[in-house]
Design a protein around this motif. Structure first.
Motif, PDB file in Angstrom:
ATOM      1  N   SER A   1      63.180  77.568  -2.214  1.00  0.00           N
ATOM      2  CA  SER A   1      63.587  76.529  -3.167  1.00  0.00           C
ATOM      3  C   SER A   1      63.632  75.153  -2.503  1.00  0.00           C
ATOM      4  N   GLY A   2      62.983  75.021  -1.340  1.00  0.00           N
ATOM      5  CA  GLY A   2      62.790  73.718  -0.733  1.00  0.00           C
ATOM      6  C   GLY A   2      63.833  73.275   0.262  1.00  0.00           C
ATOM      7  N   THR A   3      64.877  74.074   0.484  1.00  0.00           N
ATOM      8  CA  THR A   3      65.937  73.694   1.419  1.00  0.00           C
ATOM      9  C   THR A   3      65.561  74.158   2.825  1.00  0.00           C
ATOM     10  N   THR A   4      65.411  73.206   3.728  1.00  0.00           N
ATOM     11  CA  THR A   4      65.019  73.540   5.091  1.00  0.00           C
ATOM     12  C   THR A   4      66.201  73.567   6.053  1.00  0.00           C
ATOM     13  N   HIS A   5      67.320  72.934   5.675  1.00  0.00           N
ATOM     14  CA  HIS A   5      68.503  72.893   6.534  1.00  0.00           C
ATOM     15  C   HIS A   5      69.766  73.050   5.689  1.00  0.00           C
ATOM     16  N   PHE A   6      70.799  73.640   6.300  1.00  0.00           N
ATOM     17  CA  PHE A   6      72.023  73.887   5.545  1.00  0.00           C
ATOM     18  C   PHE A   6      73.212  74.060   6.478  1.00  0.00           C
ATOM     19  N   LEU A   7      74.396  73.879   5.918  1.00  0.00           N
ATOM     20  CA  LEU A   7      75.631  74.239   6.605  1.00  0.00           C
ATOM     21  C   LEU A   7      76.110  75.555   6.013  1.00  0.00           C
ATOM     22  N   PRO A   8      75.964  76.686   6.721  1.00  0.00           N
ATOM     23  CA  PRO A   8      76.542  77.927   6.216  1.00  0.00           C
ATOM     24  C   PRO A   8      78.043  77.729   6.049  1.00  0.00           C
ATOM     25  N   THR A   9      78.550  78.116   4.891  1.00  0.00           N
ATOM     26  CA  THR A   9      79.924  77.772   4.519  1.00  0.00           C
ATOM     27  C   THR A   9      80.794  79.013   4.424  1.00  0.00           C
ATOM     28  N   LEU A  10      81.861  79.033   5.218  1.00  0.00           N
ATOM     29  CA  LEU A  10      82.781  80.163   5.260  1.00  0.00           C
ATOM     30  C   LEU A  10      83.956  79.892   4.340  1.00  0.00           C
ATOM     31  N   ILE A  11      84.137  80.782   3.372  1.00  0.00           N
ATOM     32  CA  ILE A  11      85.256  80.680   2.435  1.00  0.00           C
ATOM     33  C   ILE A  11      86.532  81.184   3.114  1.00  0.00           C
ATOM     34  N   THR A  12      87.671  80.678   2.670  1.00  0.00           N
ATOM     35  CA  THR A  12      88.977  81.068   3.181  1.00  0.00           C
ATOM     36  C   THR A  12      89.059  82.559   3.502  1.00  0.00           C
ATOM     37  N   THR A  13      89.409  82.861   4.736  1.00  0.00           N
ATOM     38  CA  THR A  13      89.549  84.244   5.183  1.00  0.00           C
ATOM     39  C   THR A  13      90.563  84.289   6.321  1.00  0.00           C
ATOM     40  N   ASP A  14      90.692  85.437   6.988  1.00  0.00           N
ATOM     41  CA  ASP A  14      91.688  85.531   8.055  1.00  0.00           C
ATOM     42  C   ASP A  14      91.134  85.000   9.376  1.00  0.00           C
ATOM     43  N   ASP A  15      92.002  84.889  10.369  1.00  0.00           N
ATOM     44  CA  ASP A  15      91.610  84.301  11.649  1.00  0.00           C
ATOM     45  C   ASP A  15      90.515  85.097  12.342  1.00  0.00           C
ATOM     46  N   GLN A  16      90.603  86.414  12.278  1.00  0.00           N
ATOM     47  CA  GLN A  16      89.624  87.251  12.955  1.00  0.00           C
ATOM     48  C   GLN A  16      88.221  87.024  12.400  1.00  0.00           C
ATOM     49  N   GLU A  17      88.107  86.997  11.078  1.00  0.00           N
ATOM     50  CA  GLU A  17      86.790  86.790  10.477  1.00  0.00           C
ATOM     51  C   GLU A  17      86.290  85.372  10.726  1.00  0.00           C
ATOM     52  N   MET A  18      87.196  84.403  10.758  1.00  0.00           N
ATOM     53  CA  MET A  18      86.798  83.042  11.088  1.00  0.00           C
ATOM     54  C   MET A  18      86.195  82.994  12.489  1.00  0.00           C
ATOM     55  N   GLU A  19      86.833  83.675  13.427  1.00  0.00           N
ATOM     56  CA  GLU A  19      86.343  83.688  14.804  1.00  0.00           C
ATOM     57  C   GLU A  19      84.982  84.376  14.896  1.00  0.00           C
ATOM     58  N   GLN A  20      84.803  85.448  14.133  1.00  0.00           N
ATOM     59  CA  GLN A  20      83.510  86.133  14.117  1.00  0.00           C
ATOM     60  C   GLN A  20      82.416  85.217  13.573  1.00  0.00           C
ATOM     61  N   ALA A  21      82.718  84.519  12.491  1.00  0.00           N
ATOM     62  CA  ALA A  21      81.730  83.641  11.865  1.00  0.00           C
ATOM     63  C   ALA A  21      81.333  82.509  12.805  1.00  0.00           C
ATOM     64  N   ILE A  22      82.298  81.952  13.506  1.00  0.00           N
ATOM     65  CA  ILE A  22      82.002  80.870  14.445  1.00  0.00           C
ATOM     66  C   ILE A  22      81.091  81.371  15.564  1.00  0.00           C
ATOM     67  N   ALA A  23      81.394  82.533  16.099  1.00  0.00           N
ATOM     68  CA  ALA A  23      80.583  83.096  17.184  1.00  0.00           C
ATOM     69  C   ALA A  23      79.156  83.381  16.723  1.00  0.00           C
ATOM     70  N   VAL A  24      79.010  83.947  15.530  1.00  0.00           N
ATOM     71  CA  VAL A  24      77.681  84.285  15.021  1.00  0.00           C
ATOM     72  C   VAL A  24      76.881  83.021  14.710  1.00  0.00           C
ATOM     73  N   SER A  25      77.527  82.038  14.104  1.00  0.00           N
ATOM     74  CA  SER A  25      76.828  80.802  13.780  1.00  0.00           C
ATOM     75  C   SER A  25      76.372  80.083  15.046  1.00  0.00           C
ATOM     76  N   ARG A  26      77.221  80.062  16.056  1.00  0.00           N
ATOM     77  CA  ARG A  26      76.847  79.450  17.334  1.00  0.00           C
ATOM     78  C   ARG A  26      75.622  80.148  17.928  1.00  0.00           C
ATOM     79  N   SER A  27      75.666  81.477  17.953  1.00  0.00           N
ATOM     80  CA  SER A  27      74.549  82.254  18.495  1.00  0.00           C
ATOM     81  C   SER A  27      73.274  81.994  17.704  1.00  0.00           C
ATOM     82  N   ASN A  28      73.398  81.922  16.383  1.00  0.00           N
ATOM     83  CA  ASN A  28      72.244  81.678  15.525  1.00  0.00           C
ATOM     84  C   ASN A  28      71.629  80.324  15.827  1.00  0.00           C
ATOM     85  N   GLN A  29      72.446  79.308  15.980  1.00  0.00           N
ATOM     86  CA  GLN A  29      71.947  77.976  16.296  1.00  0.00           C
ATOM     87  C   GLN A  29      71.249  77.934  17.654  1.00  0.00           C
TER      88      GLN A  29
END
Length: 378
Positions: free
Chosen positions: A88-116
């Motif tokens: 649909s034409g989007t080449t860049h984005f900010l993956p957005t994490l919805i309100t969750t607990d601390d553990q899942e927030m930490e997982q998302a940060i680690a995965v996003s960093r690795s992906n980048q």
């Protein structure tokens, strides 16, 4: 590999150019020149009269292609979101994490960093939408996970500033010191899911907050004596994302915001798993969301994100809101790039810029996407 995109109406971020070609060399734009100047030695790709424009940039994307960022933190999911976006034409984005607990927030940060670091996709960094929000303006967010920002978690955010690009918070539930510390660490602070007064919002802005998340939605609005967060956004001229899907914001309000914020108003999709996928329901942090005629709704009638794609948002801007095509395209590319201070490399078709482009026909159907020089035709 070098190639030229020809037979297109080229929108370079400033104006529409006819009878011009765009030459791509590896991951960069090498030239924008009259078609007759293209060397016969360069492979030419005929776009059949399509509009060629900078790739779209979505600063609020919860999911798409049948998956959400929440719940399955993996490079596989992030790459699936990227591939779905390209359609649909989007080449860049900010993956957005919805309100969750601390553990899942930490997982998302680690995965996003690795992906980048390892995949080089369109991931521009994580957007934390919550959990430091107002329960009164929680929208579809889980009330049980909304909480106060304490010193320990503030330090955690600061320590991970390299992976967190943006955070949405309610200014009435954090201190000015918190906002200042986040801003000084390079994390963009956005006001959202907030019932703050005009003064509370203004204090946060003075401390460094510079964005508003999905303008008009889940924030205190303007009344005669109290301008609220919406009034503060207009008065202080913040960058603001807006969802143009025909459900979240009235067309007249979009036109009003455009006149007041001008180049600081940009398009976001607030997309969920339903975007770019033929599904009837999905899980939104423990809540089932039904998809009905393209609208994502919780069991209490609350909107749960959207099924919107960026090309659809552009089409809605033109055909329903009444904005020009060129300004709608800027709202999807140049303006979000400017908001992130990356408009020196993205958001324009210009020699030296990154080769991230999209092409669509008169019916707003994608015909081609270029991601870091890699071409996909549809």
């Amino acid at each position: 590999m070098m190639y030229a995109l020809t037979n297109a109406s080229v929108f370079d971020g400033n104006e529409l150019l006819n009878n011009y070609a765009v030459i791509i060399d590896k991951e960069r734009i090498a030239a924008v020149c009259p078609e007759q100047d293209v060397s016969p030695q360069i492979k030419q790709i005929n776009l059949n009269g399509a509009t060629l424009c900078p790739g779209f940039i979505d600063l609020q994307l919860n999911g798409c292609g049948g998956v959400m960022l929440n719940g399955d933190f993996s490079n596989t999911n992030l790459e699936l979101m990227h591939r779905t976006n390209l359609k649909s034409g989007t080449t860049h984005f900010l993956p957005t994490l919805i309100t969750t607990d601390d553990q899942e927030m930490e997982q998302a940060i680690a995965v996003s960093r690795s992906n980048q670091q390892n995949h080089g996709s369109g991931n521009l960094g994580l957007h934390l939408e919550g959990p430091y929000l107002s329960k009164i303006k929680k929208g579809i967010h889980s009330e049980q996970h909304i909480r106060q920002l304490n010193q320990q978690r503030l330090q955690f955010l600061l320590d991970n500033h390299d992976a967190i690009k943006k955070i949405t918070l309610a200014p009435e539930h954090v201190t000015a010191h918190d906002v200042q510390a986040l801003t000084e660490a390079g994390i963009l602070v956005s006001l959202g899911h907030t019932n703050a007064s005009y003064q509370q919002a203004s204090d946060a802005i003075k401390a460094g907050a510079s964005f508003a998340t999905h303008l008009f939605n889940a924030m205190s609005s303007i009344t005669g004596r109290e301008p609220g967060v919406v009034g503060a956004v207009f008065d202080h001229q913040l960058y603001a994302g807006i969802i143009v899907d025909g459900h979240h914001v009235a067309a007249a309000n979009i036109r009003l915001a455009k006149r007041l914020l001008e180049h600081k108003l940009y398009l976001v999709t607030d997309a969920t798993a339903a975007a770019g996928a033929n599904i009837s329901h999905f899980d939104f942090v423990g809540r089932e969301i039904q998809v009905q005629n393209g609208v994502c709704i919780g069991d209490d009638g609350t909107l749960g994100g959207s099924a919107l794609t960026m090309i659809e948002a552009i089409e809605n801007c033109v055909q329903t809101v009444g904005l020009s095509l060129t300004e709608s395209l800027r709202m999807a590319s140049l303006y979000p790039a400017s908001a992130l201070s990356i408009d020196d490399i993205l958001g324009r078709i210009k020699p030296g810029y990154s080769a991230n482009l999209s092409a669509f026909n008169k019916d707003f159907k994608l015909t081609l996407t270029v991601s870091d020089g890699k071409l996909t035709q549809f």
